[in-house]
Scaffold this motif. Structure first.
Motif, PDB file in Angstrom:
ATOM      1  N   ASP A 284       0.877  -1.131  -0.011  1.00 35.72           N
ATOM      2  CA  ASP A 284      -0.020  -0.078  -0.157  1.00 35.72           C
ATOM      3  C   ASP A 284       0.935   1.320   0.039  1.00 35.72           C
ATOM      4  OD1 ASP A 284      -2.753  -1.219   0.347  1.00 35.72           O
ATOM      5  OD2 ASP A 284      -1.937  -1.982   1.850  1.00 35.72           O
ATOM      6  N   PHE A 285       0.651   2.190  -0.838  1.00 40.50           N
ATOM      7  CA  PHE A 285       1.451   3.146  -1.202  1.00 40.50           C
ATOM      8  C   PHE A 285       0.862   4.633  -1.321  1.00 40.50           C
ATOM      9  CE2 PHE A 285       3.029  -0.546  -3.250  1.00 40.50           C
ATOM     10  CZ  PHE A 285       4.483  -0.485  -2.921  1.00 40.50           C
ATOM     11  N   LYS A 286       1.501   5.457  -0.729  1.00 43.04           N
ATOM     12  CA  LYS A 286       1.011   6.978  -0.506  1.00 43.04           C
ATOM     13  C   LYS A 286       1.132   7.598  -2.092  1.00 43.04           C
ATOM     14  CE  LYS A 286       2.663   8.278   3.858  1.00 43.04           C
ATOM     15  NZ  LYS A 286       3.824   9.149   4.834  1.00 43.04           N
ATOM     16  N   ASN A 287       0.204   8.230  -2.354  1.00 37.79           N
ATOM     17  CA  ASN A 287       0.254   8.839  -4.014  1.00 37.79           C
ATOM     18  C   ASN A 287       1.155  10.074  -3.878  1.00 37.79           C
ATOM     19  OD1 ASN A 287      -0.684   9.450  -6.469  1.00 37.79           O
ATOM     20  ND2 ASN A 287      -2.645  10.530  -5.783  1.00 37.79           N
ATOM     21  N   LYS A 288       2.331   9.595  -3.817  1.00 41.27           N
ATOM     22  CA  LYS A 288       3.520  10.676  -3.851  1.00 41.27           C
ATOM     23  C   LYS A 288       4.592  10.128  -4.487  1.00 41.27           C
ATOM     24  CE  LYS A 288       6.479  13.009  -0.275  1.00 41.27           C
ATOM     25  NZ  LYS A 288       6.763  12.896   0.968  1.00 41.27           N
ATOM     26  N   PRO A 289       5.113  11.033  -5.554  1.00 35.12           N
ATOM     27  CA  PRO A 289       6.190  10.512  -6.236  1.00 35.12           C
ATOM     28  C   PRO A 289       7.334  10.403  -5.420  1.00 35.12           C
ATOM     29  CG  PRO A 289       5.598  12.786  -6.601  1.00 35.12           C
ATOM     30  CD  PRO A 289       4.671  12.265  -5.877  1.00 35.12           C
ATOM     31  N   VAL A 290       8.477   9.626  -6.049  1.00 37.73           N
ATOM     32  CA  VAL A 290       9.740   9.247  -5.295  1.00 37.73           C
ATOM     33  C   VAL A 290      10.666  10.225  -6.181  1.00 37.73           C
ATOM     34  CG1 VAL A 290      11.454   7.894  -5.243  1.00 37.73           C
ATOM     35  CG2 VAL A 290       9.276   6.897  -5.001  1.00 37.73           C
ATOM     36  N   GLU A 291      11.413  11.476  -5.451  1.00 37.20           N
ATOM     37  CA  GLU A 291      12.033  12.329  -6.016  1.00 37.20           C
ATOM     38  C   GLU A 291      13.451  11.641  -6.795  1.00 37.20           C
ATOM     39  OE1 GLU A 291      11.804  15.468  -5.896  1.00 37.20           O
ATOM     40  OE2 GLU A 291       9.958  15.187  -4.712  1.00 37.20           O
ATOM     41  N   GLN A 292      13.791  12.387  -7.723  1.00 29.03           N
ATOM     42  CA  GLN A 292      15.043  11.754  -8.439  1.00 29.03           C
ATOM     43  C   GLN A 292      16.130  11.387  -7.493  1.00 29.03           C
ATOM     44  OE1 GLN A 292      14.943  10.826 -11.729  1.00 29.03           O
ATOM     45  NE2 GLN A 292      17.180   9.711 -11.409  1.00 29.03           N
ATOM     46  N   GLU A 293      16.265  12.297  -6.584  1.00 26.66           N
ATOM     47  CA  GLU A 293      17.545  12.087  -5.595  1.00 26.66           C
ATOM     48  C   GLU A 293      17.625  10.743  -4.885  1.00 26.66           C
ATOM     49  OE1 GLU A 293      19.675  14.507  -2.006  1.00 26.66           O
ATOM     50  OE2 GLU A 293      17.760  15.085  -2.721  1.00 26.66           O
ATOM     51  N   MET A 294      16.336  10.358  -4.425  1.00 28.13           N
ATOM     52  CA  MET A 294      16.119   9.112  -3.730  1.00 28.13           C
ATOM     53  C   MET A 294      16.464   8.024  -4.999  1.00 28.13           C
ATOM     54  SD  MET A 294      15.835   7.236  -1.424  1.00 28.13           S
ATOM     55  CE  MET A 294      15.155   8.619  -0.164  1.00 28.13           C
ATOM     56  N   ILE A 295      15.976   8.021  -5.985  1.00 31.57           N
ATOM     57  CA  ILE A 295      16.100   7.024  -7.187  1.00 31.57           C
ATOM     58  C   ILE A 295      17.757   7.082  -7.447  1.00 31.57           C
ATOM     59  CG2 ILE A 295      15.903   6.536  -9.306  1.00 31.57           C
ATOM     60  CD1 ILE A 295      12.978   8.064  -9.406  1.00 31.57           C
ATOM     61  N   ASP A 296      18.545   8.178  -7.356  1.00 26.88           N
ATOM     62  CA  ASP A 296      19.999   7.857  -7.754  1.00 26.88           C
ATOM     63  C   ASP A 296      20.738   7.365  -6.483  1.00 26.88           C
ATOM     64  OD1 ASP A 296      19.589   9.423  -9.946  1.00 26.88           O
ATOM     65  OD2 ASP A 296      20.167  11.302  -9.216  1.00 26.88           O
ATOM     66  N   LYS A 297      20.277   7.499  -5.371  1.00 26.51           N
ATOM     67  CA  LYS A 297      20.757   6.833  -4.109  1.00 26.51           C
ATOM     68  C   LYS A 297      20.519   5.330  -4.152  1.00 26.51           C
ATOM     69  CE  LYS A 297      20.741  10.762  -0.979  1.00 26.51           C
ATOM     70  NZ  LYS A 297      19.953  11.317   0.467  1.00 26.51           N
ATOM     71  N   ILE A 298      19.391   5.060  -4.469  1.00 29.24           N
ATOM     72  CA  ILE A 298      19.087   3.478  -4.601  1.00 29.24           C
ATOM     73  C   ILE A 298      19.775   2.726  -5.771  1.00 29.24           C
ATOM     74  CG2 ILE A 298      17.125   1.969  -5.259  1.00 29.24           C
ATOM     75  CD1 ILE A 298      15.040   3.884  -4.125  1.00 29.24           C
TER      76      ILE A 298
ATOM     77  N   SER B 172      22.742   3.800  -6.756  1.00 26.56           N
ATOM     78  CA  SER B 172      24.149   3.938  -5.904  1.00 26.56           C
ATOM     79  C   SER B 172      24.414   2.723  -5.109  1.00 26.56           C
ATOM     80  CB  SER B 172      24.567   5.251  -5.189  1.00 26.56           C
ATOM     81  OG  SER B 172      24.474   6.167  -6.040  1.00 26.56           O
ATOM     82  N   LEU B 173      23.348   2.321  -4.437  1.00 22.18           N
ATOM     83  CA  LEU B 173      23.401   1.168  -3.504  1.00 22.18           C
ATOM     84  C   LEU B 173      23.539  -0.025  -4.489  1.00 22.18           C
ATOM     85  CD1 LEU B 173      20.887   2.010  -0.799  1.00 22.18           C
ATOM     86  CD2 LEU B 173      23.390   1.825  -0.386  1.00 22.18           C
ATOM     87  N   ALA B 174      22.830  -0.164  -5.176  1.00 18.73           N
ATOM     88  CA  ALA B 174      22.633  -1.417  -6.210  1.00 18.73           C
ATOM     89  C   ALA B 174      24.025  -1.274  -6.955  1.00 18.73           C
ATOM     90  CB  ALA B 174      21.729  -1.264  -7.124  1.00 18.73           C
ATOM     91  N   SER B 175      24.795  -0.337  -7.219  1.00 16.04           N
ATOM     92  CA  SER B 175      26.085  -0.500  -7.788  1.00 16.04           C
ATOM     93  C   SER B 175      27.144  -1.209  -6.919  1.00 16.04           C
ATOM     94  CB  SER B 175      26.420   0.904  -8.324  1.00 16.04           C
ATOM     95  OG  SER B 175      26.913   1.503  -7.200  1.00 16.04           O
ATOM     96  N   THR B 176      26.865  -1.294  -5.735  1.00 17.50           N
ATOM     97  CA  THR B 176      27.869  -1.838  -4.767  1.00 17.50           C
ATOM     98  C   THR B 176      27.599  -3.277  -4.833  1.00 17.50           C
ATOM     99  OG1 THR B 176      26.414  -1.641  -2.821  1.00 17.50           O
ATOM    100  CG2 THR B 176      28.124   0.219  -3.360  1.00 17.50           C
ATOM    101  N   ALA B 177      26.775  -3.990  -5.382  1.00 13.59           N
ATOM    102  CA  ALA B 177      26.543  -5.357  -5.173  1.00 13.59           C
ATOM    103  C   ALA B 177      27.304  -6.318  -5.809  1.00 13.59           C
ATOM    104  CB  ALA B 177      25.172  -5.739  -5.984  1.00 13.59           C
ATOM    105  N   PRO B 178      27.727  -7.390  -5.187  1.00 13.05           N
ATOM    106  CA  PRO B 178      28.870  -8.138  -5.724  1.00 13.05           C
ATOM    107  C   PRO B 178      28.687  -8.829  -7.245  1.00 13.05           C
ATOM    108  CG  PRO B 178      27.879  -9.159  -3.994  1.00 13.05           C
ATOM    109  CD  PRO B 178      27.408  -7.839  -4.005  1.00 13.05           C
ATOM    110  N   MET B 179      29.271  -9.494  -7.923  1.00 13.98           N
ATOM    111  CA  MET B 179      29.130 -10.021  -8.926  1.00 13.98           C
ATOM    112  C   MET B 179      29.487 -11.264  -9.053  1.00 13.98           C
ATOM    113  SD  MET B 179      30.943  -7.608 -11.244  1.00 13.98           S
ATOM    114  CE  MET B 179      32.813  -7.206 -10.763  1.00 13.98           C
TER     115      MET B 179
END
Length: 237
Positions: free
Chosen positions: A108-122, A124-131
């Motif tokens: 269940d989600f609020k009707n509120k957009p996610v800011e681009q800054e938060m998307i960039d942070k997400i 950045s976290l994904a880019s640290t994943a091992p491979m």
């Protein structure tokens, strides 16, 4: 777009050894599983014949006690190097278990957009994943609005509807001799009811695929290890 879990894209990273700082302790050689660094004649050198070529994982930079190594060809900054070299408080069962225990799947989600800054942070976290191997970037499709998420969900359900015949009783009976018992039960008791539920919900204009979330990210691999997209998605969450 892609998340640079390979650290360097298609080109190898470039290692620089600052010999005026290096004490030839060998820590960097021990952690480099590409064998990009070697010690010859009591001198640290760059191996001319590494396994794959430096992928810019940063392990050598992190363990060097004298800042004698730098790596270029990836998106690390000097601040990142400082973070890699500072001692972090230990994470043990006592503080990790409550953190994991409090994780919840949100539908269940609020009707509120996610800011681009938060998307960039997400990302950045994904880019640290091992491979795994071979080193490669992970692709990610970003749906950054409720409308895009809903349209994607309905397109997906429409596709399932067109493929529904593949899990019909007749098709299942034909495929049964070629399926294991577990797979047959999975399709019969889960996949078929799920497809039917999604399709009927779609007709009622209800989205039970992604629940009209304000943001959805789909991680996928090209030539990567099949597990890499799942790991990157876990880091992002």
């Amino acid at each position: 777009m892609s998340v640079a879990t390979s650290r360097t894209g298609t080109e190898n990273a470039r290692i620089t050894i600052h010999h005026d700082k290096c004490t030839v302790c060998g820590l960097c050689v021990k952690v480099c599983k590409d064998f990009s660094l070697i010690i010859e004649d009591k001198t640290l050198k760059i191996n001319p014949k590494p396994l794959f070529g430096c992928i810019g994982c940063g392990h050598c930079v992190a363990v060097c006690p004298h800042n004698a190594i730098t790596v270029e060809g990836r998106t690390l900054s000097e601040e990142d190097y400082k973070l890699m070299q500072q001692e972090m408080p230990p994470v043990d069962f006592t503080n990790l278990y409550p953190f994991l225990l409090n994780r919840r799947s949100i539908r269940d989600f609020k009707n509120k957009p996610v800011e681009q800054e938060m998307i960039d942070k997400i990302l950045s976290l994904a880019s640290t994943a091992p491979m795994g191997l071979p080193p490669s970037d992970i692709g990610v499709m970003i749906l950054n609005s409720k409308e895009k998420v809903r349209q994607f969900s309905f397109d997906f359900v429409d596709l399932l509807g067109r493929m529904k015949w593949m899990v019909s009783p007749v098709a299942m009976s034909l495929m049964r001799p070629f399926m294991s018992k577990d797979n047959y039960l999975l399709f019969k008791s889960f996949v078929l009811p799920m497809v039917d539920f999604f399709y009927k919900s779609r007709k009622r204009d209800e989205n039970y695929v992604l629940y009209d979330a304000p943001l959805a990210m789909m991680f996928y691999g090209n030539m990567s290890d099949p597990a890499d997209p799942y790991i990157a998605a876990t880091y992002a969450s």
